[in-house]
Design an enzyme around this catalytic site. Structure first.
Site, mmCIF file in Angstrom:
data_model
loop_
_atom_site.group_PDB
_atom_site.id
_atom_site.type_symbol
_atom_site.label_atom_id
_atom_site.label_comp_id
_atom_site.label_asym_id
_atom_site.label_seq_id
_atom_site.Cartn_x
_atom_site.Cartn_y
_atom_site.Cartn_z
ATOM 1 N N HIS A 159 10.545 5.699 -4.404
ATOM 2 C CA HIS A 159 9.034 6.003 -4.600
ATOM 3 C C HIS A 159 8.913 7.341 -3.304
ATOM 4 C CE1 HIS A 159 8.574 3.423 -1.017
ATOM 5 N NE2 HIS A 159 7.329 3.911 -0.986
ATOM 6 N N ASP A 160 9.160 7.505 -2.360
ATOM 7 C CA ASP A 160 8.835 8.244 -1.372
ATOM 8 C C ASP A 160 9.842 9.565 -1.314
ATOM 9 O OD1 ASP A 160 6.327 7.689 -0.684
ATOM 10 O OD2 ASP A 160 7.072 6.509 1.133
ATOM 11 N N LYS A 163 9.095 12.841 0.083
ATOM 12 C CA LYS A 163 9.152 13.230 1.468
ATOM 13 C C LYS A 163 10.010 14.137 1.861
ATOM 14 C CE LYS A 163 5.864 9.514 2.791
ATOM 15 N NZ LYS A 163 5.593 8.329 3.352
ATOM 16 N N HIS A 188 3.776 14.733 -1.848
ATOM 17 C CA HIS A 188 5.150 14.189 -2.012
ATOM 18 C C HIS A 188 5.240 13.433 -3.383
ATOM 19 C CE1 HIS A 188 3.039 10.451 -0.319
ATOM 20 N NE2 HIS A 188 4.230 9.614 -0.996
ATOM 21 N N HIS A 213 2.496 6.524 -7.581
ATOM 22 C CA HIS A 213 2.519 5.304 -6.575
ATOM 23 C C HIS A 213 1.309 5.405 -5.512
ATOM 24 C CE1 HIS A 213 4.799 7.900 -3.710
ATOM 25 N NE2 HIS A 213 4.523 7.243 -3.055
ATOM 26 N N HIS A 214 0.605 6.440 -5.564
ATOM 27 C CA HIS A 214 -0.398 6.315 -4.624
ATOM 28 C C HIS A 214 -1.904 6.683 -5.639
ATOM 29 C CE1 HIS A 214 1.191 6.552 -0.790
ATOM 30 N NE2 HIS A 214 1.789 7.246 -1.249
ATOM 31 N N ASP A 242 3.893 -1.338 -1.413
ATOM 32 C CA ASP A 242 3.823 -0.149 -0.449
ATOM 33 C C ASP A 242 2.876 -0.281 0.414
ATOM 34 O OD1 ASP A 242 4.488 2.503 0.607
ATOM 35 O OD2 ASP A 242 3.098 3.528 -0.791
#
Ligand SMILES: [Fe+2]
Length: 350
Positions: A159-160, A163, A188, A213-214, A242
């Site tokens: 998911h990240d 980054k 990201h 996801h955000h 998260d």
């Protein structure tokens, strides 16, 4: 370190060097445990020999720490390859995620005591593994189909991944980000989508879940400001895992929340950030205080957590083993925190 031909390699040995294919792609990363099916895979790629640690041991039936460690080293290796523009192969990550999903479907409490390991240098990678574990446990409780759970697990561990494209100076800034830096950090999600779309064998849906996801239930998230059921189910699950996992970690600008405080934060949300149905399933499925964790109580007693899950683990039963700075308690005694509302956990010792 030993150099071994593939005929000499045995399952359970630990790789001492990355296995790099002729085209420069990294197939397996240093630190990974060789599994039986990899030996034929290595042969099919015409790898002539590999380097293994000298004290490699035969693969045990199942070792929770080893599977967790493999997941950590796989996601760390891939994110480091992407940041350094090196080629990589997803085979190790996919197989490890496949292993973790299988084990959690058998026993959803398996990896619970391993979540929450905090190491500042490896925070992003450990967090990614934890988010994957929590997401799979939640998906299992929601009775999702196996293929959907597997797709979700890949999205959760990745998911990240975006980054990798954020400057280290912003990613590791000791302090709050400026508005301008936060705008860069927010990219990201979409970087993650672009990276996942380049990964062979990763579906468009997985990439879409990563990009969302955000997003927040009430439409105040990013990048698209999607609302309610317009957000992919997988992204609604991952966003809860998260936030929960991130709250329980120390950050430079704030001290960590205790797990019960993080759970209470989620429950107080009232349909702004999260899908409340999934949030309830999440709280009811994970162990907020996993069994055998040693905690400090506000009374100065040090206690071991007894098995429980879901809402019961918000205020679990504990067995007192010693007092802070005091002698061991030779006859441990139990306290049920639900029946003693003035007693609560103030710290996690191990
Ligand atoms: Fe993120």
């Amino acid at each position: 370190m030993q150099k071994l031909s593939l005929d000499e390699v045995k399952a359970g040995m630990i790789l001492a060097k990355d296995v790099v294919l002729k085209d420069g792609r990294i197939l397996l990363l240093k630190g990974f445990t060789i599994k039986p099916r990899y030996i034929s895979k290595l042969k099919s790629y015409d790898v002539p020999y590999i380097y293994v640690e000298k004290d490699g041991v035969e693969l045990e039936e199942f070792n929770e720490d080893r599977v967790y460690g493999d997941a950590f080293s796989s996601i760390k290796g891939i994110m480091e390859c992407i940041r350094n523009d090196k080629k990589y192969d997803l085979v190790q990550l996919k197989e490890t995620v496949y292993d973790m999903v299988g084990h959690i479907l058998n026993d959803d409490m398996l990896f619970m005591t391993l979540t929450g390991i905090r190491d500042i240098d490896n925070y992003t990678f450990l967090h990614s593994v934890d988010v994957c574990i929590y997401s799979v446990i939640t998906a299992k409780a929601m009775n999702l189909q196996y293929d959907e759970i597997h797709e979700l697990a890949m999205a959760a561990i990745l998911h990240d991944v975006g980054k990798c494209k954020i400057p280290i100076s912003i990613l590791n800034k000791p302090g709050k980000l400026t508005d301008e830096e936060f705008e860069i950090m927010k990219r990201h999600s979409l970087y993650g989508y672009e990276i996942a779309r380049q990964m062979p064998g990763v579906s468009e849906k997985t990439a879409r879940i990563i990009s969302q996801h955000h997003e927040k239930w009430d439409g105040t998230g990013y990048p698209a400001g999607l609302k309610n059921y317009d957000i992919e189910l997988g992204a609604r699950i991952i966003s809860i895992a998260d936030v929960y996992d991130a709250l329980t970690a120390d950050r430079i600008y704030r001290k960590r929340f205790m797990p019960h405080e993080a759970a209470e934060y989620l429950m107080a949300d009232n349909e702004s950030q999260f899908d409340s149905e999934i949030m309830k399933t999440f709280i009811n499925s994970i162990a907020i205080y996993p069994k055998d964790v040693v905690v400090l109580l506000n009374t100065g007693e040090v206690a071991r957590v007894l098995p429980s899950k879901g809402m019961a683990s918000l205020r679990p039963k504990v067995s007192v083993i010693t007092k802070k700075d005091g002698p061991p308690v030779f006859t441990p005694y139990e306290i049920d925190l639900r029946e003693n509302p003035t007693i609560f956990v103030t710290d996690i010792i191990s």
